[in-house]
Motif scaffolding. Structure first.
Motif, PDB file in Angstrom:
ATOM      1  N   PRO A 412     -18.781 -64.464  93.631  1.00 18.25           N
ATOM      2  CA  PRO A 412     -19.763 -64.748  92.586  1.00 18.25           C
ATOM      3  C   PRO A 412     -19.088 -64.677  91.212  1.00 18.25           C
ATOM      4  O   PRO A 412     -18.211 -63.843  90.996  1.00 18.25           O
ATOM      5  CB  PRO A 412     -20.779 -63.617  92.738  1.00 18.25           C
ATOM      6  N   ILE A 413     -19.471 -65.559  90.324  1.00 16.37           N
ATOM      7  CA  ILE A 413     -18.925 -65.480  88.964  1.00 16.37           C
ATOM      8  C   ILE A 413     -19.968 -64.809  88.077  1.00 16.37           C
ATOM      9  O   ILE A 413     -21.145 -65.178  88.089  1.00 16.37           O
ATOM     10  CB  ILE A 413     -18.487 -66.851  88.407  1.00 16.37           C
ATOM     11  N   ASN A 414     -19.541 -63.810  87.342  1.00 16.15           N
ATOM     12  CA  ASN A 414     -20.465 -63.126  86.444  1.00 16.15           C
ATOM     13  C   ASN A 414     -20.708 -64.006  85.218  1.00 16.15           C
ATOM     14  O   ASN A 414     -19.809 -64.729  84.772  1.00 16.15           O
ATOM     15  CB  ASN A 414     -19.923 -61.751  86.044  1.00 16.15           C
ATOM     16  N   ILE A 535     -25.814 -66.120  94.908  1.00 13.68           N
ATOM     17  CA  ILE A 535     -25.142 -65.401  95.989  1.00 13.68           C
ATOM     18  C   ILE A 535     -24.773 -64.005  95.497  1.00 13.68           C
ATOM     19  O   ILE A 535     -24.181 -63.856  94.431  1.00 13.68           O
ATOM     20  CB  ILE A 535     -23.850 -66.119  96.430  1.00 13.68           C
ATOM     21  N   VAL A 536     -25.136 -63.004  96.301  1.00 17.25           N
ATOM     22  CA  VAL A 536     -24.871 -61.632  95.879  1.00 17.25           C
ATOM     23  C   VAL A 536     -23.532 -61.117  96.390  1.00 17.25           C
ATOM     24  O   VAL A 536     -22.924 -60.243  95.809  1.00 17.25           O
ATOM     25  CB  VAL A 536     -25.993 -60.699  96.380  1.00 17.25           C
ATOM     26  N   GLY A 537     -23.074 -61.660  97.511  1.00 21.16           N
ATOM     27  CA  GLY A 537     -21.812 -61.196  98.088  1.00 21.16           C
ATOM     28  C   GLY A 537     -22.014 -60.775  99.527  1.00 21.16           C
ATOM     29  O   GLY A 537     -23.105 -60.913 100.087  1.00 21.16           O
ATOM     30  N   ARG A 538     -20.970 -60.245 100.121  1.00 21.41           N
ATOM     31  CA  ARG A 538     -20.992 -59.889 101.536  1.00 21.41           C
ATOM     32  C   ARG A 538     -21.984 -58.755 101.803  1.00 21.41           C
ATOM     33  O   ARG A 538     -22.118 -57.843 100.999  1.00 21.41           O
ATOM     34  CB  ARG A 538     -19.603 -59.426 101.985  1.00 21.41           C
ATOM     35  N   ILE A 539     -22.630 -58.816 102.958  1.00 28.07           N
ATOM     36  CA  ILE A 539     -23.495 -57.700 103.305  1.00 28.07           C
ATOM     37  C   ILE A 539     -23.023 -56.992 104.567  1.00 28.07           C
ATOM     38  O   ILE A 539     -23.693 -56.152 105.115  1.00 28.07           O
ATOM     39  CB  ILE A 539     -24.979 -58.117 103.427  1.00 28.07           C
ATOM     40  N   ASP A 540     -21.822 -57.356 105.052  1.00 25.02           N
ATOM     41  CA  ASP A 540     -21.272 -56.623 106.195  1.00 25.02           C
ATOM     42  C   ASP A 540     -20.074 -55.793 105.714  1.00 25.02           C
ATOM     43  O   ASP A 540     -19.946 -55.519 104.530  1.00 25.02           O
ATOM     44  CB  ASP A 540     -20.868 -57.597 107.313  1.00 25.02           C
ATOM     45  N   ASP A 541     -19.196 -55.403 106.629  1.00 24.86           N
ATOM     46  CA  ASP A 541     -18.065 -54.569 106.228  1.00 24.86           C
ATOM     47  C   ASP A 541     -16.849 -55.393 105.840  1.00 24.86           C
ATOM     48  O   ASP A 541     -15.718 -55.037 106.116  1.00 24.86           O
ATOM     49  CB  ASP A 541     -17.720 -53.577 107.342  1.00 24.86           C
ATOM     50  N   VAL A 542     -17.127 -56.509 105.238  1.00 23.56           N
ATOM     51  CA  VAL A 542     -16.043 -57.347 104.750  1.00 23.56           C
ATOM     52  C   VAL A 542     -16.102 -57.306 103.233  1.00 23.56           C
ATOM     53  O   VAL A 542     -17.169 -57.418 102.646  1.00 23.56           O
ATOM     54  CB  VAL A 542     -16.196 -58.794 105.259  1.00 23.56           C
TER      55      VAL A 542
END
Ligand code: WT7
Length: 668
Positions: A412-414, A535-542
């Protein structure tokens, strides 16, 4: 920049209301000129996907044999253009030869410069020249026993020969697996073992900030590595072809190792492109997952190429006069789809740069933009944030007026970085395409079309043709607008992965076992009132560290493979520059002294096991890790500790964390 505005933070983008319509002059000349035009085509693409894709495949690609069926979808496997035959290298090269593009620059290559003020080495390959080189090298591969379907591992620096190798494999139907030059001998060995590759293409070395990365040495090391039972990891490699790049001394094994420059002397440049089945494997690219073992993402021929070509054409609005520069390394999927296959299939000029953005000075990128008159620049948010830190004086030293379009990818770009990119690089005249996609998706799935889509800083905006994304809850039900949830894709698309190499069960479970009937991306997202995706980013352990996907389990297993380590847990913490940073909590074996020297030793160990990209930013020693009764490490707690939220006080010391660990022994 304030660390509270990290790109993964939900709040920082929740209040973003700025909208930037495409500049009128841009839209007038663009491939897709208005939102209405986009919506009309989009509607058709999702209402009659087979009709839409069949029309595109006919218009965009040269087929040796037409297909009989456009799509066969049996979840989780899709097949596209069944019965059709084509060749990717033919579509990227031969098809341009009879046209005005034959003598157009296909690749512009800028090497790493030797010193400040000195120009970098440069090479320009026209379509004709690139075709010649690819044909010769394809014959070298054949001469060394490579047949259609064989796997070839490519471990090269960012030099034209990386693209030549990929296209040569594609030409003869061999399946390439590119390994990023920053990965270690261990990673090379693991990938050879998994893909059962027969041949490695490497170089004596690669330049990186004036130093030499010993690529050939790493291959030599990889080929003697053994597993825990003392068995050789790699038994399939017959030949190693070595490109001379840095002139450092290398060992040669008689009969196995061959110089690139001697081999091409032995062949001619006549090499007809193999007629490949539309679903024939094109490449395997390894990427991190949430377990220790990297996943071999499989892409095939017809669908992948069509998707890479069409997204390049519309998202980057490619024109014949463009000088297009994607700064990604060919070791990542971005380098596959948007340095090599997408741009070349469109007959574009693609620029490759070998070195680092700050070598010898922080204006390296801007020097290149000015020198070649780059018109389209595609880079990563982490690079943009780094440029912000270095200061506007570096881009301001150069004439960047050739730029007409900017892109971002990888994380994601801020909004702050977006605004800076817009103002100081794009001179407020260039649209920005924030492109969301993954190694698995083959190409861009969510992105503005620059002449059509009004942009909002921080949003990847709307889906590409044929793509049906949705944000859902844990039961797979769509959530209301402005609520967060899991990002899934509801329908198959031509560029989607065809599975994980040798592991159908994991493919089913990771991507299709999470939300019924849908491809699960592993990302969290929300849609705003206009349907734009954030898009917020990954939601698993990645984790997403500086645009690189790193599985925490992979780093953990690297750490515990060190003889002094008893246990390790790796989590992410927000990082203003890299998006996320890696924090490792480590308990050492009894009698081992946990000190700064060991910390450095462990960082180097991870670099050796995986590669420098996976080096933990922070290593904290602990007496024990916080666990549930059943022995599960409480990552949530570690994440809080790592990011310094909620749990107060100094937790960086061994004793404090030990206390915390004892305090937080709870029932599951
Ligand atoms: C993950 C995929 C796609 C090529 C480079 C990375 C994150 C990617 C964006 C974006 C927000 C993004 C996602 C995705 N990501 N692009 N524009 N906005 N997040 O490929 O290594 O397969 O990583 O990168 O988390 O799942 P990858």
């Amino acid at each position: 920049m304030a660390t509270t505005n990290v790109p993964t933070s939900f709040d920082s983008i929740l209040n973003e209301e700025r909208v930037f319509p495409p500049p009128k002059g841009f839209s007038r000349l663009a491939q897709i000129k208005s939102l209405a035009q986009y919506r009309k085509l989009y509607r058709e693409s999702v209402q009659s996907p087979e009709k839409f894709w069949s029309r595109q495949a006919k218009a965009e690609l040269v087929w040796f044999k037409p297909w009989t069926r456009t799509l066969k979808w049996e979840e989780p496997y899709s097949k596209w253009f069944i019965g059709g035959q084509l060749n990717v290298s033919y579509n990227c090269l031969d098809r341009h030869l009879g046209t005005a593009r034959a003598n157009k620059a296909a690749l512009i290559w800028e090497g790493e410069p030797a010193a400040p003020g000195k120009p970098g080495e440069e090479r320009i390959l026209t379509y004709k020249q690139l075709h010649y080189e690819v044909c010769r090298f394809a014959n070298v591969l054949k001469r060394n026993g490579i047949k259609p379907g064989d796997r070839v591992l490519i471990y090269l620096p960012m030099v034209p020969e990386a693209a030549i190798s990929m296209l040569a494999c594609a030409r003869i139907g061999a399946v390439h697996s590119v390994v990023f030059g920053g990965f270690s001998a261990q990673s090379v060995a693991d990938r050879i073992q998994d893909s059962q590759a027969k041949l490695v293409i490497t170089a004596d070395g690669g330049f990186r900030r004036g130093a030499v990365v010993p690529l050939k040495q790493n291959v030599d090391d990889a080929l003697v590595l053994k597993d825990s039972h003392g068995e050789l990891l790699t038994k399939t490699i017959e030949k190693v072809i070595v490109l001379r790049r840095t002139n450092n001394e290398v060992q040669f094994q008689e009969g196995r190792d061959l110089w690139w420059h001697s081999e091409v002397e032995k062949v001619d440049a006549h090499c007809p492109a193999e007629k490949m089945d539309s679903e024939a494997p094109l490449f395997i690219l390894y990427t991190s997952g949430s377990t220790g073992k990297p996943k071999g993402i499989l892409h095939t021929t017809g669908g992948y190429l069509l998707y890479a070509k069409l997204t390049s054409k519309y998202v980057f609005d490619l024109r014949d006069e463009d000088v297009y520069w994607c700064t990604a390394d060919v070791g990542w999927v971005t380098g596959h789809s948007y340095v090599v296959y997408g741009p070349l299939a469109n007959g574009a000029t693609s620029l490759m740069y070998e070195g680092a953005p700050n070598f010898p000075e922080p204006d390296r990128f801007w020097r290149i933009v000015e020198k070649y008159g780059v018109t389209i620049l595609y880079t990563a948010p982490t690079a943009i944030r780094t440029f912000m830190k270095w200061g506007v004086e570096w881009p301001q030293k150069h004439d960047l007026s050739s730029l007409r379009l900017l892109g971002t990818v990888g994380e994601p770009i801020n909004p702050e970085a977006w605004m800076w990119y817009n103002e100081f690089i794009g001179g407020k005249r260039c649209p920005i395409v924030d492109t969301w996609w993954q190694t698995e998706t083959g190409g861009i799935l969510i992105s503005p079309l620059p002449g059509a889509t009004p942009t909002k800083p921080g949003s990847a905006t709307l889906p590409f043709f044929g793509i049906v994304p949705e944000v859902v809850d844990d039961y797979g039900r769509p959530v209301p607008r402005n609520s967060g949830g899991k990002l899934v894709i509801r329908k198959p698309w031509p560029g989607m992965l065809r599975g994980l190499w040798g592991d159908p069960q994991r493919y089913q479970q990771v991507y299709w076992g999470e939300v019924e009937g849908s491809y699960f991306t592993g990302d969290g997202s929300r849609q705003d009132k206009d349907g734009y995706f954030w898009i917020v980013g990954r939601i698993d352990d990645v984790l997403n560290v500086a645009g690189h996907r790193i599985g925490t389990a992979e780093v953990e297993s690297a750490l515990v493979s060190h003889q002094k380590v008893a246990e390790a847990a790796v989590v992410g913490r927000p990082d203003a520059m890299k998006g996320q940073a890696l924090v490792a909590f480590v308990t050492v074996k009894s009698g081992v002294h946990a000190d700064a020297a060991l910390r450095e030793e462990l960082r180097l160990h991870v670099a050796k096991e995986i590669g420098p990209v996976a080096k933990p930013d922070d290593i904290r020693f602990a007496e024990m890790l916080p666990k549930t009764r059943s022995g599960k490490i409480m990552r949530r707690l570690l994440k809080q500790i790592a990011s310094g939220t909620e749990i107060k006080g100094d937790t960086t010391t061994l004793e404090d964390l030990g206390v915390l660990a004892r305090l937080t022994q709870v029932e599951e």
